[in-house]
Enzyme design. Structure first.
Site, short mmCIF file in Angstrom:
data_model
loop_
_atom_site.label_atom_id
_atom_site.label_comp_id
_atom_site.label_asym_id
_atom_site.label_seq_id
_atom_site.Cartn_x
_atom_site.Cartn_y
_atom_site.Cartn_z
N MET A 145 -2.02 6.94 -1.96
CA MET A 145 -3.20 6.59 -1.17
C MET A 145 -3.94 5.43 -1.83
O MET A 145 -5.17 5.37 -1.85
CB MET A 145 -4.14 7.79 -0.99
CG MET A 145 -3.63 8.84 -0.02
SD MET A 145 -4.76 10.25 0.16
CE MET A 145 -6.22 9.43 0.83
N ASN A 146 -3.18 4.51 -2.38
CA ASN A 146 -3.74 3.39 -3.11
C ASN A 146 -2.77 2.22 -3.02
O ASN A 146 -1.57 2.42 -2.82
CB ASN A 146 -3.97 3.77 -4.57
CG ASN A 146 -4.85 2.78 -5.31
OD1 ASN A 146 -5.48 1.90 -4.71
ND2 ASN A 146 -4.90 2.89 -6.63
N HIS A 160 0.86 -1.18 0.00
CA HIS A 160 0.00 0.00 0.00
C HIS A 160 0.90 1.23 0.00
O HIS A 160 1.73 1.41 0.90
CB HIS A 160 -0.93 0.03 1.21
CG HIS A 160 -1.88 1.20 1.18
ND1 HIS A 160 -3.08 1.15 0.50
CD2 HIS A 160 -1.77 2.45 1.70
CE1 HIS A 160 -3.68 2.33 0.62
NE2 HIS A 160 -2.92 3.13 1.33
N CYS A 161 0.75 2.06 -1.02
CA CYS A 161 1.64 3.21 -1.20
C CYS A 161 1.03 4.46 -0.58
O CYS A 161 -0.04 4.91 -1.02
CB CYS A 161 1.90 3.44 -2.69
SG CYS A 161 2.97 4.86 -3.02
N PRO A 162 1.68 5.06 0.43
CA PRO A 162 1.13 6.28 1.02
C PRO A 162 1.15 7.46 0.06
O PRO A 162 0.38 8.41 0.23
CB PRO A 162 2.05 6.53 2.23
CG PRO A 162 3.33 5.87 1.87
CD PRO A 162 2.96 4.67 1.06
#
Length: 379
Positions: free
Chosen positions: A112-113, A107-109
């Site tokens: 946000m996805n 999950h990539c901050p």
């Protein structure tokens, strides 16, 4: 270690600010002073490709399992209580996206996805365009700084103060972005393209290696072999199992196979789509992400040597569930009689088992499953 932001919206706001500040600030205050119009247009095109790829990485769903998906033979059945559906191989439930993600990488901050099977090409193209654009800009900035230094004896009015100020600010900032994104891209290429695995799967390999080095993996692999392939439990294979357990010359690679690794070109085709679409903004893989081709080593044949049968176990070969330690060995339990009373000292063994559960294990980067965004309760 994964970045965790107090306010998730900062994950979008910070990259958006940096792209705008560096890209448009450099163009207006630096490049417009000496670059030709055609070169300025090319720079803006590269900058636009960053925006397009970033938008698609943010808003493209990383991939959901098919409705009423049923696990194929040869994989661990894994039911998600939240989605009320079986998870396909390589899938995980993301606690932030609140869905099961096909071939979840992390999950990539900053988007946000999740980065998963269906938006991985967009994410990789985003990194590529950032590196290409910042590389070009850094080359131009270095040349401009060198030129101004050569002309340092000229009167000050020959150069705009705004250009000097923005060269001073943007050059190190641009180089920092180039360096950090390049490291991230190299990590993605090494994992996904060269080795055919996601970051979570690379983490799992490190976890298995640590269990192997500590002597707590082989028994679990053998137990799973009898469980998955009961017909293979012949007297000869039983003798082979005892031999594997006692000999010290066995290497990790002889018992653990990552089944989804093929050659780098086939990996790239699988995850990015046809080669002519790699730089096309909307290029996607042809597969559906619910199943994946496996290498020849993962093929099971009942008459094969026991080592080959172990190599054909589903991924991860230890089952990927809660306890990764097998307590079959008597060496983990100390038993003796004292005054007619039997004392069983197994507290140390219990603590070892609890500290090495898959959900609580950390790699050398200090990353756990939770740091990749995985909902560990659904694992």
């Amino acid at each position: 270690m994964a970045v965790k932001l107090k306010w998730p919206w900062l994950g979008i706001a910070i990259p958006t600010f940096l792209i705008s500040f560096i890209g448009y600030g450099a163009h207006y205050f630096i490049l417009s002073n000496f670059l030709s119009v055609s070169k300025q247009i090319l720079f803006e095109l590269a900058l636009s490709m960053i925006w397009v790829s970033y938008y698609l990485a943010i808003y493209t769903n990383p991939g959901r399992p098919l409705a009423n998906y049923q696990p194929n033979p040869g994989i661990w059945p894994n039911f998600c209580k939240k989605c009320q559906n079986y998870k396909p191989e390589r899938s995980h439930h993301c606690k932030s996206c609140n869905q099961c993600v096909l071939m979840m990488d992390h999950h990539c901050p900053w988007t946000m996805n999740c980065v998963g099977f269906e938006n991985y090409p967009y994410f990789l193209r985003f990194l590529f365009w950032v590196i290409l654009t910042t590389s070009i800009l850094f080359y131009i900035q270095v040349k401009r700084i060198f030129f101004i230094w050569q002309q340092r004896n000229l009167p000050g009015y020959m150069f705009k103060k705004s250009e000097l100020v923005f060269l001073t600010i943007l050059s190190p900032l641009n180089f920092f972005i180039l360096l950090t994104i390049a490291i991230l891209l190299l990590r993605c290429l090494f994992n996904q393209i060269l080795n055919g695995r996601s970051q979570i799967e690379s983490w799992d390999i490190e976890r298995l290696e640590s269990l192997f080095d500590s002597g707590r993996l082989i028994q679990k692999l053998i137990d799973n072999t009898w469980r998955i392939y009961p017909e293979a439990r012949s007297p000869q294979h039983e003798r082979d199992a005892k031999k594997i357990l006692t000999q010290r010359s066995t290497r990790f690679e002889e018992l653990v196979n990552f089944p989804y690794s093929n050659n780098p070109y086939n990996n790239a085709i699988l995850y990015l789509g046809p080669i002519h679409l790699w730089l096309w903004p909307f290029g996607t893989p042809k597969e559906d992400g619910n199943s994946f081709p496996k290498n020849d080593i993962s093929k099971y044949e009942v008459d094969s040597p026991l080592e080959d049968i172990i190599l054909s176990l589903p991924w991860p070969p230890d089952g990927g569930k809660t306890k990764t330690v097998s307590n079959h060995s008597n060496s983990m339990m100390e038993t003796h009689n004292e005054g007619g009373e039997q004392i069983v000292r197994n507290r140390i063994a219990q603590k070892i088992s609890e500290s090495t559960t898959r959900e609580k294990w950390y790699n050398e980067w200090g990353e756990s499953l939770d740091d990749f965004g995985v909902d560990v309760d659904m694992e």
